[in-house]
Design a protein around this motif. Structure first.
Motif, mmCIF file in Angstrom:
data_model
loop_
_atom_site.group_PDB
_atom_site.id
_atom_site.type_symbol
_atom_site.label_atom_id
_atom_site.label_comp_id
_atom_site.label_asym_id
_atom_site.label_seq_id
_atom_site.Cartn_x
_atom_site.Cartn_y
_atom_site.Cartn_z
ATOM 1 N N UNK A 101 -31.206 -4.549 -17.633
ATOM 2 C CA UNK A 101 -30.782 -5.492 -16.582
ATOM 3 C C UNK A 101 -30.806 -4.844 -15.208
ATOM 4 N N UNK A 102 -31.555 -5.459 -14.287
ATOM 5 C CA UNK A 102 -31.642 -4.940 -12.930
ATOM 6 C C UNK A 102 -32.628 -3.819 -12.724
ATOM 7 N N UNK A 103 -33.317 -3.421 -13.790
ATOM 8 C CA UNK A 103 -34.270 -2.320 -13.714
ATOM 9 C C UNK A 103 -35.668 -2.806 -14.072
ATOM 10 N N UNK A 104 -36.654 -2.090 -13.603
ATOM 11 C CA UNK A 104 -38.040 -2.423 -13.940
ATOM 12 C C UNK A 104 -38.383 -1.862 -15.327
ATOM 13 N N UNK A 105 -39.517 -2.265 -15.842
ATOM 14 C CA UNK A 105 -39.951 -1.806 -17.157
ATOM 15 C C UNK A 105 -40.249 -0.314 -17.149
ATOM 16 N N UNK A 106 -39.925 0.337 -18.261
ATOM 17 C CA UNK A 106 -40.368 1.694 -18.503
ATOM 18 C C UNK A 106 -40.622 1.829 -20.001
ATOM 19 N N UNK A 107 -41.386 2.868 -20.376
ATOM 20 C CA UNK A 107 -41.716 3.073 -21.781
ATOM 21 C C UNK A 107 -40.666 3.955 -22.454
ATOM 22 N N UNK A 108 -40.330 3.571 -23.681
ATOM 23 C CA UNK A 108 -39.404 4.339 -24.499
ATOM 24 C C UNK A 108 -40.114 4.712 -25.802
ATOM 25 N N UNK A 109 -39.724 5.882 -26.349
ATOM 26 C CA UNK A 109 -40.279 6.369 -27.609
ATOM 27 C C UNK A 109 -39.178 6.480 -28.657
ATOM 28 N N UNK A 110 -39.536 6.132 -29.895
ATOM 29 C CA UNK A 110 -38.663 6.435 -31.014
ATOM 30 C C UNK A 110 -38.893 7.872 -31.467
ATOM 31 N N UNK A 111 -38.044 8.372 -32.381
ATOM 32 C CA UNK A 111 -38.133 9.758 -32.823
ATOM 33 C C UNK A 111 -39.194 9.995 -33.875
ATOM 34 N N UNK A 112 -39.719 8.966 -34.465
ATOM 35 C CA UNK A 112 -40.787 9.147 -35.440
ATOM 36 C C UNK A 112 -40.293 9.113 -36.866
ATOM 37 N N UNK A 113 -41.178 8.661 -37.733
ATOM 38 C CA UNK A 113 -40.906 8.643 -39.162
ATOM 39 C C UNK A 113 -42.142 9.166 -39.883
ATOM 40 N N UNK A 114 -41.925 10.051 -40.863
ATOM 41 C CA UNK A 114 -43.028 10.740 -41.521
ATOM 42 C C UNK A 114 -43.609 9.898 -42.648
ATOM 43 N N UNK A 115 -44.928 9.763 -42.620
ATOM 44 C CA UNK A 115 -45.667 9.099 -43.694
ATOM 45 C C UNK A 115 -46.592 10.129 -44.330
ATOM 46 N N UNK A 116 -46.460 10.299 -45.640
ATOM 47 C CA UNK A 116 -47.305 11.237 -46.366
ATOM 48 C C UNK A 116 -48.033 10.476 -47.471
ATOM 49 N N UNK A 117 -49.356 10.539 -47.443
ATOM 50 C CA UNK A 117 -50.168 9.848 -48.444
ATOM 51 C C UNK A 117 -50.862 10.903 -49.298
ATOM 52 N N UNK A 118 -50.537 10.904 -50.576
ATOM 53 C CA UNK A 118 -51.130 11.894 -51.486
ATOM 54 C C UNK A 118 -52.393 11.334 -52.130
#
Length: 119
Positions: A101-118
């Motif tokens: 609220x009251x601010x312009x757009x900016x990009x945010x990142x999540x911390x990540x989730x590991x995907x392992x395909x065997x």
């Protein structure tokens, strides 16, 4: 504002996983949302994007196998991953253009989730 990703894990080739990423905090609006991934020893790459109007775009390597979607009421983006391959292994990050609220757009990142395909 925080992005929390979940749903990663270990799966055999040919299997499926569904990732979720929820935005929380003081949010006025969310524009584009996206999934990136980073394989060991490689640069982070864009996997899929979805606009606020539900327009989508995919990396060539995942077209026809992955589906990105979002629930605007829940401030959540999803990534349904089918027919997984070992080369899909990596840490998956969500990214979103969010305005407070009251601010312009900016990009945010999540911390990540590991995907392992065997194989």
């Amino acid at each position: 504002v925080q992005l929390q990703a979940s749903g990663g894990g270990l799966v055999q080739a040919g299997g499926s996983l569904r990732l979720s990423c929820a935005a929380s905090g003081s949010i006025a609006s969310i524009n584009d949302m996206a999934w990136y991934r980073q394989a060991p020893g490689k640069q982070r790459e864009l996997v899929a994007t979805i606009t606020s109007e539900l327009g989508t775009n995919y990396a060539d390597s995942v077209k026809g196998r992955f589906t990105v979607s979002r629930d605007n009421a829940k401030n959540t983006v999803y990534l349904q991953m089918n027919s997984l391959k070992p080369e899909d292994t990596g840490v998956y990050y969500c990214n979103a253009a969010i305005s407070r609220p009251g601010w312009s757009f900016r990009f945010y990142w999540g911390k990540g989730t590991l995907v392992t395909v065997s194989s």
